[in-house]
Motif scaffolding. Structure first.
Motif, PDB file in Angstrom:
ATOM      1  N   MET A 119       0.840  -1.176   0.000  1.00 22.67           N
ATOM      2  CA  MET A 119       0.000   0.000   0.000  1.00 22.67           C
ATOM      3  C   MET A 119       0.888   1.243   0.000  1.00 22.67           C
ATOM      4  O   MET A 119       1.811   1.356   0.787  1.00 22.67           O
ATOM      5  CB  MET A 119      -0.900  -0.009   1.240  1.00 22.67           C
ATOM      6  CG  MET A 119      -1.608   1.284   1.438  1.00 22.67           C
ATOM      7  SD  MET A 119      -2.403   1.585   3.036  1.00 22.67           S
ATOM      8  CE  MET A 119      -2.721   0.025   3.734  1.00 22.67           C
ATOM      9  N   THR A 120       0.605   2.169  -0.883  1.00 22.43           N
ATOM     10  CA  THR A 120       1.335   3.426  -0.943  1.00 22.43           C
ATOM     11  C   THR A 120       0.747   4.377   0.082  1.00 22.43           C
ATOM     12  O   THR A 120      -0.464   4.574   0.137  1.00 22.43           O
ATOM     13  CB  THR A 120       1.217   4.052  -2.345  1.00 22.43           C
ATOM     14  OG1 THR A 120       1.720   3.118  -3.294  1.00 22.43           O
ATOM     15  CG2 THR A 120       2.001   5.328  -2.426  1.00 22.43           C
ATOM     16  N   ARG A 121       1.614   4.952   0.888  1.00 17.62           N
ATOM     17  CA  ARG A 121       1.163   5.904   1.900  1.00 17.62           C
ATOM     18  C   ARG A 121       0.977   7.284   1.270  1.00 17.62           C
ATOM     19  O   ARG A 121       1.661   7.646   0.340  1.00 17.62           O
ATOM     20  CB  ARG A 121       2.152   5.933   3.043  1.00 17.62           C
ATOM     21  CG  ARG A 121       2.128   4.580   3.777  1.00 17.62           C
ATOM     22  CD  ARG A 121       3.284   4.397   4.700  1.00 17.62           C
ATOM     23  NE  ARG A 121       3.060   5.148   5.917  1.00 17.62           N
ATOM     24  CZ  ARG A 121       4.008   5.370   6.811  1.00 17.62           C
ATOM     25  NH1 ARG A 121       5.225   4.923   6.621  1.00 17.62           N
ATOM     26  NH2 ARG A 121       3.749   6.049   7.903  1.00 17.62           N
ATOM     27  N   ILE A 122       0.043   8.015   1.822  1.00 16.73           N
ATOM     28  CA  ILE A 122      -0.309   9.342   1.322  1.00 16.73           C
ATOM     29  C   ILE A 122       0.582  10.375   2.001  1.00 16.73           C
ATOM     30  O   ILE A 122       0.659  10.420   3.231  1.00 16.73           O
ATOM     31  CB  ILE A 122      -1.789   9.646   1.625  1.00 16.73           C
ATOM     32  CG1 ILE A 122      -2.685   8.604   0.961  1.00 16.73           C
ATOM     33  CG2 ILE A 122      -2.155  11.059   1.202  1.00 16.73           C
ATOM     34  CD1 ILE A 122      -4.078   8.542   1.539  1.00 16.73           C
ATOM     35  N   ALA A 123       1.237  11.200   1.217  1.00 12.67           N
ATOM     36  CA  ALA A 123       2.032  12.295   1.773  1.00 12.67           C
ATOM     37  C   ALA A 123       1.074  13.306   2.381  1.00 12.67           C
ATOM     38  O   ALA A 123       0.205  13.842   1.697  1.00 12.67           O
ATOM     39  CB  ALA A 123       2.891  12.932   0.698  1.00 12.67           C
ATOM     40  N   ALA A 124       1.217  13.547   3.676  1.00  9.02           N
ATOM     41  CA  ALA A 124       0.322  14.455   4.395  1.00  9.02           C
ATOM     42  C   ALA A 124       1.131  15.601   4.989  1.00  9.02           C
ATOM     43  O   ALA A 124       2.146  15.371   5.644  1.00  9.02           O
ATOM     44  CB  ALA A 124      -0.428  13.710   5.492  1.00  9.02           C
ATOM     45  N   THR A 125       0.654  16.805   4.773  1.00 10.66           N
ATOM     46  CA  THR A 125       1.348  18.000   5.241  1.00 10.66           C
ATOM     47  C   THR A 125       0.421  18.841   6.096  1.00 10.66           C
ATOM     48  O   THR A 125      -0.694  19.160   5.672  1.00 10.66           O
ATOM     49  CB  THR A 125       1.831  18.846   4.036  1.00 10.66           C
ATOM     50  OG1 THR A 125       2.669  18.038   3.213  1.00 10.66           O
ATOM     51  CG2 THR A 125       2.595  20.068   4.494  1.00 10.66           C
ATOM     52  N   LEU A 126       0.883  19.192   7.283  1.00  9.05           N
ATOM     53  CA  LEU A 126       0.159  20.128   8.137  1.00  9.05           C
ATOM     54  C   LEU A 126       0.547  21.536   7.716  1.00  9.05           C
ATOM     55  O   LEU A 126       1.727  21.825   7.529  1.00  9.05           O
ATOM     56  CB  LEU A 126       0.504  19.885   9.602  1.00  9.05           C
ATOM     57  CG  LEU A 126       0.128  18.505  10.141  1.00  9.05           C
ATOM     58  CD1 LEU A 126       0.656  18.328  11.564  1.00  9.05           C
ATOM     59  CD2 LEU A 126      -1.378  18.307  10.109  1.00  9.05           C
ATOM     60  N   VAL A 127      -0.451  22.391   7.554  1.00  9.39           N
ATOM     61  CA  VAL A 127      -0.219  23.753   7.060  1.00  9.39           C
ATOM     62  C   VAL A 127      -0.607  24.728   8.158  1.00  9.39           C
ATOM     63  O   VAL A 127      -1.726  24.675   8.675  1.00  9.39           O
ATOM     64  CB  VAL A 127      -1.039  24.025   5.784  1.00  9.39           C
ATOM     65  CG1 VAL A 127      -0.730  25.409   5.241  1.00  9.39           C
ATOM     66  CG2 VAL A 127      -0.777  22.945   4.741  1.00  9.39           C
ATOM     67  N   ILE A 128       0.335  25.613   8.496  1.00 15.91           N
ATOM     68  CA  ILE A 128       0.078  26.598   9.533  1.00 15.91           C
ATOM     69  C   ILE A 128       0.324  27.992   8.972  1.00 15.91           C
ATOM     70  O   ILE A 128       1.114  28.165   8.041  1.00 15.91           O
ATOM     71  CB  ILE A 128       0.947  26.345  10.784  1.00 15.91           C
ATOM     72  CG1 ILE A 128       2.429  26.254  10.420  1.00 15.91           C
ATOM     73  CG2 ILE A 128       0.512  25.077  11.489  1.00 15.91           C
ATOM     74  CD1 ILE A 128       3.369  26.075  11.586  1.00 15.91           C
ATOM     75  N   GLY A 129      -0.379  28.965   9.514  1.00 13.46           N
ATOM     76  CA  GLY A 129      -0.219  30.331   9.057  1.00 13.46           C
ATOM     77  C   GLY A 129      -1.229  31.236   9.727  1.00 13.46           C
ATOM     78  O   GLY A 129      -2.165  30.764  10.368  1.00 13.46           O
ATOM     79  N   PRO A 130      -1.068  32.537   9.561  1.00 13.36           N
ATOM     80  CA  PRO A 130      -1.870  33.503  10.306  1.00 13.36           C
ATOM     81  C   PRO A 130      -3.336  33.624   9.889  1.00 13.36           C
ATOM     82  O   PRO A 130      -4.154  34.112  10.653  1.00 13.36           O
ATOM     83  CB  PRO A 130      -1.139  34.820  10.063  1.00 13.36           C
ATOM     84  CG  PRO A 130      -0.466  34.630   8.739  1.00 13.36           C
ATOM     85  CD  PRO A 130      -0.088  33.179   8.695  1.00 13.36           C
ATOM     86  N   SER A 131      -3.675  33.190   8.682  1.00 12.49           N
ATOM     87  CA  SER A 131      -5.065  33.332   8.221  1.00 12.49           C
ATOM     88  C   SER A 131      -5.404  32.219   7.244  1.00 12.49           C
ATOM     89  O   SER A 131      -4.511  31.568   6.683  1.00 12.49           O
ATOM     90  CB  SER A 131      -5.257  34.685   7.525  1.00 12.49           C
ATOM     91  OG  SER A 131      -4.534  34.703   6.300  1.00 12.49           O
TER      92      SER A 131
END
Length: 120
Positions: A1-13
């Protein structure tokens, strides 16, 4: 099974987080966005959305403090669509370690491969 690249995104708005995602998204990958909080009325994404892009918005509120239920339900629905890439936009980065830990536990540890955070 190929894992999904997951990115947490942070920022002011919401606008800044969405612009950061739009700057790195690849239209050749099925991509899903889970965006916490309300949009500000503008979006860098086309309307209607292209078939390779799914955007789901959840109400603001600390994901780890609210028992993760909203995130679990939303994430499970997204994972059934088999995206190749996942971005999760967070209103507050205060509990980023707890959120990363949640995403690295079963069953998500088998589905997701967390990347470095994307900062808007």
């Amino acid at each position: 099974m190929t894992r999904i690249a997951a990115t947490l995104v942070i920022g002011p708005s919401a606008a800044a987080r969405e612009a950061a995602i739009a700057g790195v998204v690849d239209e050749h990958q099925r991509t899903a966005l889970i965006l916490e909080g309300l949009p500000d009325g503008t979006s860098p994404f086309p309307s209607p959305l292209p078939s390779w892009l799914t955007i789901v918005r959840i109400a603001p509120g600390c994901i780890c403090c609210s028992g993760n239920l909203t995130m679990q339900v939303t994430l499970n629905r997204i994972l059934r669509q088999h995206p190749e890439r996942l971005f999760i936009g967070l209103v507050n980065s205060m509990h980023l370690p707890q959120i990363r830990q949640f995403l690295q536990q079963e069953p998500y540890d088998k589905w997701l491969s967390l990347t470095s955070e994307l900062t808007a």
